[in-house]
Design a protein around this motif. Structure first.
Motif, PDB file in Angstrom:
ATOM      1  N   GLY A  90     -16.375  20.275 -23.930  1.00  0.00           N
ATOM      2  CA  GLY A  90     -15.128  19.697 -23.430  1.00  0.00           C
ATOM      3  C   GLY A  90     -14.725  20.293 -22.090  1.00  0.00           C
ATOM      4  O   GLY A  90     -14.217  19.592 -21.209  1.00  0.00           O
ATOM      5  N   THR A  91     -14.951  21.591 -21.929  1.00  0.00           N
ATOM      6  CA  THR A  91     -14.556  22.252 -20.684  1.00  0.00           C
ATOM      7  C   THR A  91     -15.273  21.640 -19.494  1.00  0.00           C
ATOM      8  O   THR A  91     -14.661  21.305 -18.474  1.00  0.00           O
ATOM      9  N   ASN A 170      -3.801  20.656 -28.224  1.00  0.00           N
ATOM     10  CA  ASN A 170      -4.546  21.502 -29.154  1.00  0.00           C
ATOM     11  C   ASN A 170      -3.676  22.543 -29.847  1.00  0.00           C
ATOM     12  O   ASN A 170      -3.986  22.992 -30.939  1.00  0.00           O
ATOM     13  N   ASP A 195      -8.029  13.987 -21.782  1.00  0.00           N
ATOM     14  CA  ASP A 195      -8.794  14.977 -22.529  1.00  0.00           C
ATOM     15  C   ASP A 195      -8.589  14.629 -24.006  1.00  0.00           C
ATOM     16  O   ASP A 195      -7.512  14.842 -24.561  1.00  0.00           O
ATOM     17  N   GLN A 198      -9.345  16.902 -28.815  1.00  0.00           N
ATOM     18  CA  GLN A 198      -8.758  17.106 -30.151  1.00  0.00           C
ATOM     19  C   GLN A 198      -8.664  15.807 -30.953  1.00  0.00           C
ATOM     20  O   GLN A 198      -8.333  15.859 -32.146  1.00  0.00           O
ATOM     21  N   SER A 218     -15.740  16.664 -27.286  1.00  0.00           N
ATOM     22  CA  SER A 218     -16.483  17.884 -27.595  1.00  0.00           C
ATOM     23  C   SER A 218     -16.959  17.831 -29.046  1.00  0.00           C
ATOM     24  O   SER A 218     -16.160  17.609 -29.957  1.00  0.00           O
ATOM     25  N   HIS A 220     -18.082  20.108 -31.197  1.00  0.00           N
ATOM     26  CA  HIS A 220     -17.779  21.122 -32.232  1.00  0.00           C
ATOM     27  C   HIS A 220     -16.399  20.955 -32.841  1.00  0.00           C
ATOM     28  O   HIS A 220     -16.026  21.685 -33.751  1.00  0.00           O
ATOM     29  N   LYS A 221     -15.646  19.974 -32.341  1.00  0.00           N
ATOM     30  CA  LYS A 221     -14.346  19.699 -32.959  1.00  0.00           C
ATOM     31  C   LYS A 221     -14.478  18.684 -34.088  1.00  0.00           C
ATOM     32  O   LYS A 221     -13.540  18.454 -34.828  1.00  0.00           O
TER      33      LYS A 221
HETATM   34  N1  PLP Z   1      -9.656  20.490 -24.237  1.00  0.00           N
HETATM   35  C1  PLP Z   1      -8.990  20.731 -25.376  1.00  0.00           C
HETATM   36  C2  PLP Z   1      -7.751  19.963 -25.673  1.00  0.00           C
HETATM   37  C3  PLP Z   1      -9.453  21.674 -26.288  1.00  0.00           C
HETATM   38  O1  PLP Z   1      -8.780  21.905 -27.413  1.00  0.00           O
HETATM   39  C4  PLP Z   1     -10.632  22.385 -25.962  1.00  0.00           C
HETATM   40  C5  PLP Z   1     -11.137  23.436 -26.881  1.00  0.00           C
HETATM   41  O2  PLP Z   1     -10.440  23.962 -27.702  1.00  0.00           O
HETATM   42  C6  PLP Z   1     -11.312  22.090 -24.773  1.00  0.00           C
HETATM   43  C7  PLP Z   1     -10.785  21.139 -23.934  1.00  0.00           C
HETATM   44  C8  PLP Z   1     -12.582  22.787 -24.418  1.00  0.00           C
HETATM   45  O3  PLP Z   1     -13.636  22.292 -25.190  1.00  0.00           O
HETATM   46  P1  PLP Z   1     -14.987  23.138 -25.387  1.00  0.00           P
HETATM   47  O4  PLP Z   1     -14.678  24.223 -26.338  1.00  0.00           O
HETATM   48  O5  PLP Z   1     -15.970  22.168 -25.930  1.00  0.00           O
HETATM   49  O6  PLP Z   1     -15.382  23.633 -24.034  1.00  0.00           O
END
Ligand code: PLP
Length: 496
Positions: A90-91, A170, A195, A198, A218, A220-221
């Motif tokens: 996600g990042t 989140n 984004d 979540q 992402s 892993h969520k």
């Molecule tokens: N955006 C949100 C809203 C998140 O909750 C997170 C992770 O907790 C991320 C981005 C980042 O995702 P990743 O952990 O896959 O880099």
């Protein structure tokens, strides 16, 4: 069965890890990989190990698997497969959307809009863009963490090129009216990123209904592996890659693809789509049960975020007086794995930007706990959490006895504060009783008694530490000031 990790060594022997987990309620931080996902990934580590760029059958097999995964993810969000680009999570998806789009389109304008409660992946990307001479408007949220779409509209300028507002937060779980912001963006002809880390895989996400041009996910969520995500980019939108190198992902993201993780994300997306309704119903029932029970526990407890416009599994609360570090420790000691909000900032000793943006005062914000349910949680878990919260609230309000020491004496006092301090001067302490008997001495003391404490050699330091451990109390903080060691001890009165 004990899991082994390397040459027959247990995880504890190999990595020194010790896990006490009876109730895991931190699914917003991450979820376990679904066994069906793991099974699907397995061949791509071993027999199907090919590089998707290779021009032989082993490479082709990997390539086909990637395309299958891409279709599955596209289906989850109602996009076309060629609009899905794999990232490391996600990042990276957020970074690619923010920087990749803004840098590619700066000739059209240099103004971007974000909300104040975005994940740091978006906010820090906006900060970087600001350093590169972009202007950033940050729209506020109300006390529920909700962005008023009209505020986004008001922030629009002639040179605005990008809006980024998250689908759900989140930390506090509030869902935004992304479809309305999408409508405003479209009317103004501005590109809109959300984004959805979540939400994608947890609740229905349809890029057309939401009116978004870019969307981050992402794996892993939603019970997929870590380190893999995707960015949806609507056909026709130009972005520049963050990584230079090969032509993978149609030139948007160089580097040999993480094939097993991509396959895992695809299967996780497929399972999420198939099971979404039942998973969501289950965890929202647990959420509502916990919220009701917690709010009945103590009038000082408050729910954070919106009561209805809320992620199905999220319960975020202000406990009132008890600092989150203590509550998390107390929960953790019972095997309850919860969080304070953002896993990324849980070590920071200041309130999160989200709670601050919502106008929650710092002392309350420092007492916030977040419970996020997953498909394996049960009503018994809710009961366990409520019971432990009840204990935490009880001990926070109970007066207790504590040990007050001066340079050569210790005194038992009564306090209604929730912390006590034992100070020991390791250089100059003298006491007629051996330090190893300190526990017995403390045990025999009552309020008002004083005693001298021995600590005439450095071993005394560890002796005192042993005593604290021995009595079952956890030192919740150890500070050093020159020759002093201060142990902050919770509930010391219980053992005196
Ligand atoms: N955006 C949100 C809203 C998140 O909750 C997170 C992770 O907790 C991320 C981005 C980042 O995702 P990743 O952990 O896959 O880099």
């Amino acid at each position: 069965m004990q899991e082994t990790c390397n040459r027959g060594l247990s995880l504890q022997q190999e990595y020194g890890v010790f896990m006490l987990t009876s109730i895991y309620v931190d699914h917003a931080a991450t979820t376990p990989v679904d066994p069906r996902v793991l099974e699907a990934m397995r061949p791509f580590f071993m027999s199907h190990f090919g590089n998707p760029s290779s021009a032989h059958s082993v490479g082709a097999a990997a390539r086909q698997a990637i395309e299958k995964a891409r279709s599955r993810i596209a289906e989850l969000i109602s996009a076309a497969p060629e609009e899905v680009y794999f990232t490391s999570g996600g990042t990276e998806a957020d970074n690619l959307a923010m920087k990749g789009y803004s840098l590619a389109n700066s000739a059209k304008g240099r103004h971007i809009i974000v909300s104040s409660i975005e994940h740091h992946a978006v906010l820090h990307s906006a900060e970087t863009l600001h350093k590169l001479d972009f202007e950033v408007s940050i729209v506020p949220v109300d006390g529920f963490g909700y962005v008023d779409p009209q505020d986004v509209k008001r922030a629009l300028r002639k040179d605005t090129i990008l809006i980024s507002v998250m689908h759900a937060n989140n930390e506090v779980g509030t869902l935004q009216d992304v479809a309305e912001i999408g409508r405003i963006a479209k009317e103004a002809g501005i590109i809109f990123h959300t984004d959805a880390v979540q939400t994608a895989g947890s609740i229905p996400v349809d890029v057309n209904e939401l009116g978004v041009d870019m969307l981050s996910l992402s794996a892993h969520k939603f019970y997929g592996p870590k380190g893999i995500g995707a960015l949806y980019v609507r056909n026709g939108i130009r972005i520049i890659p963050l990584l230079d190198g090969g032509a993978q992902e149609h030139g948007f993201r160089a580097g040999t693809e993480n094939v097993p993780a991509i396959v895992g994300m695809g299967v996780a997306a497929q399972l999420a789509q198939m099971e979404m309704a039942s998973r969501s119903m289950h965890i929202s029932q647990l959420r509502d049960l916990l919220i009701d029970d917690i709010l009945h526990l103590d009038p000082n407890i408050a729910l954070n975020g919106h009561r209805q416009k809320r992620l199905p599994g999220n319960v975020s609360i202000c406990l009132g007086k008890t600092p989150y570090q203590e509550s998390l420790e107390a929960l953790n000691s019972k095997g309850i794995c919860a969080s304070t909000g953002s896993a990324c900032t849980s070590h920071a000793a200041k309130p999160s930007h989200v709670l601050t943006a919502m106008g929650i005062p710092p002392e309350k914000a420092m007492s916030v706990l977040r419970f996020t349910f997953g498909k394996a949680n049960t009503e018994t878990d809710v009961e366990g959490i409520v019971e432990e919260l009840h204990n935490i609230m009880k001990s926070a309000s109970k007066p207790f006895r504590y040990v007050s020491t001066t340079r050569d004496s210790a005194q038992i006092r009564q306090s209604s504060e929730d912390k006590a301090t034992i100070t020991v001067d390791v250089r100059g302490f003298y006491c007629p009783v051996p330090v190893l008997k300190t526990k017995e001495v403390f045990d025999s003391m009552t309020i008002g008694d004083t005693l001298q404490v021995i600590a005439d050699d450095p071993a005394a330091e560890s002796d005192l530490q042993n005593w604290i451990t021995f009595t079952g109390q956890r030192a919740i903080g150890v500070q050093r000031r020159d020759s002093e060691i201060c142990f902050l001890i919770k509930k010391i009165g219980d053992i005196l």
